[in-house]
Design a protein around this motif. Structure first.
Motif, PDB file in Angstrom:
ATOM      1  N   LEU A 164       0.807  -1.208   0.000  1.00 17.88           N
ATOM      2  CA  LEU A 164       0.000   0.000   0.000  1.00 17.88           C
ATOM      3  C   LEU A 164       0.848   1.270   0.000  1.00 17.88           C
ATOM      4  N   PRO A 165       1.910   1.367   0.830  1.00 11.63           N
ATOM      5  CA  PRO A 165       2.749   2.568   0.764  1.00 11.63           C
ATOM      6  C   PRO A 165       3.347   2.800  -0.627  1.00 11.63           C
ATOM      7  N   ALA A 166       3.778   1.721  -1.282  1.00 14.93           N
ATOM      8  CA  ALA A 166       4.337   1.860  -2.629  1.00 14.93           C
ATOM      9  C   ALA A 166       3.268   2.314  -3.614  1.00 14.93           C
ATOM     10  N   LEU A 167       2.054   1.796  -3.463  1.00 13.19           N
ATOM     11  CA  LEU A 167       0.943   2.222  -4.322  1.00 13.19           C
ATOM     12  C   LEU A 167       0.687   3.710  -4.161  1.00 13.19           C
ATOM     13  N   ILE A 168       0.656   4.166  -2.923  1.00 16.50           N
ATOM     14  CA  ILE A 168       0.397   5.589  -2.663  1.00 16.50           C
ATOM     15  C   ILE A 168       1.489   6.457  -3.285  1.00 16.50           C
ATOM     16  N   ASP A 169       2.755   6.039  -3.151  1.00 18.97           N
ATOM     17  CA  ASP A 169       3.856   6.805  -3.751  1.00 18.97           C
ATOM     18  C   ASP A 169       3.678   6.953  -5.259  1.00 18.97           C
ATOM     19  N   VAL A 170       3.374   5.854  -5.936  1.00 22.09           N
ATOM     20  CA  VAL A 170       3.218   5.875  -7.394  1.00 22.09           C
ATOM     21  C   VAL A 170       2.007   6.721  -7.785  1.00 22.09           C
ATOM     22  N   VAL A 171       0.911   6.535  -7.082  1.00 19.89           N
ATOM     23  CA  VAL A 171      -0.328   7.223  -7.442  1.00 19.89           C
ATOM     24  C   VAL A 171      -0.227   8.718  -7.182  1.00 19.89           C
ATOM     25  N   LEU A 172       0.362   9.107  -6.063  1.00 12.36           N
ATOM     26  CA  LEU A 172       0.479  10.539  -5.773  1.00 12.36           C
ATOM     27  C   LEU A 172       1.343  11.245  -6.804  1.00 12.36           C
ATOM     28  N   ALA A 173       2.335  10.534  -7.326  1.00 13.69           N
ATOM     29  CA  ALA A 173       3.207  11.130  -8.342  1.00 13.69           C
ATOM     30  C   ALA A 173       2.463  11.387  -9.653  1.00 13.69           C
ATOM     31  N   GLN A 174       1.373  10.684  -9.896  1.00 15.55           N
ATOM     32  CA  GLN A 174       0.626  10.807 -11.151  1.00 15.55           C
ATOM     33  C   GLN A 174      -0.859  11.076 -10.891  1.00 15.55           C
ATOM     34  N   ARG A 175      -1.168  11.777  -9.831  1.00 15.93           N
ATOM     35  CA  ARG A 175      -2.564  12.013  -9.440  1.00 15.93           C
ATOM     36  C   ARG A 175      -3.376  12.714 -10.527  1.00 15.93           C
ATOM     37  N   ASP A 176      -2.712  13.502 -11.371  1.00 19.43           N
ATOM     38  CA  ASP A 176      -3.416  14.217 -12.431  1.00 19.43           C
ATOM     39  C   ASP A 176      -4.014  13.264 -13.471  1.00 19.43           C
ATOM     40  N   LYS A 177      -3.616  12.001 -13.471  1.00 18.22           N
ATOM     41  CA  LYS A 177      -4.149  11.021 -14.425  1.00 18.22           C
ATOM     42  C   LYS A 177      -5.354  10.268 -13.858  1.00 18.22           C
ATOM     43  N   LEU A 178      -5.784  10.636 -12.657  1.00 22.05           N
ATOM     44  CA  LEU A 178      -6.915   9.965 -12.018  1.00 22.05           C
ATOM     45  C   LEU A 178      -8.159  10.831 -12.121  1.00 22.05           C
ATOM     46  N   PRO A 179      -9.346  10.198 -12.094  1.00 20.49           N
ATOM     47  CA  PRO A 179     -10.575  10.993 -12.113  1.00 20.49           C
ATOM     48  C   PRO A 179     -10.683  11.819 -10.834  1.00 20.49           C
ATOM     49  N   ASP A 180     -11.275  12.982 -10.940  1.00 21.94           N
ATOM     50  CA  ASP A 180     -11.430  13.870  -9.792  1.00 21.94           C
ATOM     51  C   ASP A 180     -12.702  13.499  -9.044  1.00 21.94           C
ATOM     52  N   VAL A 181     -12.591  12.526  -8.138  1.00 21.58           N
ATOM     53  CA  VAL A 181     -13.746  12.087  -7.367  1.00 21.58           C
ATOM     54  C   VAL A 181     -13.939  12.948  -6.133  1.00 21.58           C
ATOM     55  N   GLY A 182     -13.019  13.856  -5.860  1.00 15.14           N
ATOM     56  CA  GLY A 182     -13.078  14.655  -4.661  1.00 15.14           C
ATOM     57  C   GLY A 182     -13.896  15.914  -4.755  1.00 15.14           C
ATOM     58  N   ILE A 183     -14.549  16.160  -5.892  1.00 18.93           N
ATOM     59  CA  ILE A 183     -15.356  17.376  -6.031  1.00 18.93           C
ATOM     60  C   ILE A 183     -16.426  17.412  -4.951  1.00 18.93           C
ATOM     61  N   ALA A 184     -17.140  16.315  -4.807  1.00 20.44           N
ATOM     62  CA  ALA A 184     -18.108  16.179  -3.716  1.00 20.44           C
ATOM     63  C   ALA A 184     -17.595  15.064  -2.841  1.00 20.44           C
ATOM     64  N   ARG A 185     -17.138  15.419  -1.648  1.00 20.47           N
ATOM     65  CA  ARG A 185     -16.558  14.419  -0.746  1.00 20.47           C
ATOM     66  C   ARG A 185     -17.615  13.380  -0.396  1.00 20.47           C
ATOM     67  N   PRO A 186     -17.268  12.111  -0.459  1.00 22.70           N
ATOM     68  CA  PRO A 186     -18.245  11.070  -0.187  1.00 22.70           C
ATOM     69  C   PRO A 186     -18.771  11.136   1.242  1.00 22.70           C
ATOM     70  N   SER A 187     -19.994  10.683   1.416  1.00 19.29           N
ATOM     71  CA  SER A 187     -20.624  10.767   2.740  1.00 19.29           C
ATOM     72  C   SER A 187     -19.958   9.863   3.759  1.00 19.29           C
ATOM     73  N   HIS A 188     -19.282   8.801   3.324  1.00 15.37           N
ATOM     74  CA  HIS A 188     -18.653   7.911   4.279  1.00 15.37           C
ATOM     75  C   HIS A 188     -17.140   8.057   4.300  1.00 15.37           C
ATOM     76  N   ALA A 189     -16.605   9.100   3.719  1.00 14.16           N
ATOM     77  CA  ALA A 189     -15.152   9.307   3.788  1.00 14.16           C
ATOM     78  C   ALA A 189     -14.796   9.844   5.166  1.00 14.16           C
ATOM     79  N   PRO A 190     -13.625   9.525   5.679  1.00 13.70           N
ATOM     80  CA  PRO A 190     -13.197  10.038   6.956  1.00 13.70           C
ATOM     81  C   PRO A 190     -13.203  11.562   6.953  1.00 13.70           C
TER      82      PRO A 190
END
Length: 192
Positions: A164-190
């Motif tokens: 998981l830490p390695a996944l986060i490192d790779v994903v954060l480096a290329q976050r611009d290639k991911l869909p923007d799901v954070g526009i409306a924060r999910p109701s069950h997100a921390p």
């Protein structure tokens, strides 16, 4: 754990402040930090440790760490998160990870790997960055948590990340290639 770790080079400090005071006189090494004793200021503690030349890497130990904690800790610079109670085997594996020199990944390789993800796998990764569990992601995407687990396993294999830490490192480096799901924060997100 005394047998494998009692080599005379290990030192234990009662508090972070005690370590910071002594750190100027210590040889470079790895810090194992008990995150349960930090009053939720893990990023601040890691930042304080990172300013010390004697700190090569920071490992965290925590009772029942959740994904949101893991994301915050990795973003702050932790190399790995170990769940309590610590096992000697897991601790030694984390130390080996912290001291190893991984093969450098070029941005082109990372981009190519992320480009190989399906649209659904990108959605799963995007929600993982918000700290959602497989069940919560399944509710957001209206699929079963088992299907989320399958997507998660496939994307980790495609990105060639072992943890998981390695996944986060790779994903954060290329976050611009991911869909923007954070526009409306999910109701069950921390923190929602």
């Amino acid at each position: 754990m005394k047998s494998a770790l009692n080599d005379g080079a290990s030192r234990c400090f009662a508090t972070l402040d005690a370590f910071l005071l002594a750190s100027a006189r210590l040889a470079p090494g790895i810090v194992l930090l008990d995150a349960d004793n930090l009053q939720d200021d893990v990023p601040g503690a890691i930042a304080a440790l990172r300013t010390r030349g004697s700190v090569q890497a920071v490992l965290l130990s925590k009772a029942a760490p959740d994904f949101a904690f893991g994301v915050a800790a990795i973003r702050a610079g932790a190399v790995d998160i170990l769940e309590k109670p610590l096992s000697e085997q897991r601790l030694l594996a984390a130390i080996r990870l912290a001291t190893s020199r991984p093969r450098p990944r070029t941005p082109t390789t990372i981009a190519r790997n992320i480009d190989r993800l399906t649209a659904r796998e990108r959605e799963v990764v995007a929600w993982l960055l918000y700290g959602l569990t497989n069940k919560e992601i399944g509710r957001e995407l209206e699929i079963s948590h088992r299907t989320v687990e399958i997507h998660r396993a496939r994307l980790m294999r495609k990105l060639a990340v072992p943890s998981l830490p390695a996944l986060i490192d790779v994903v954060l480096a290329q976050r611009d290639k991911l869909p923007d799901v954070g526009i409306a924060r999910p109701s069950h997100a921390p923190g929602a």
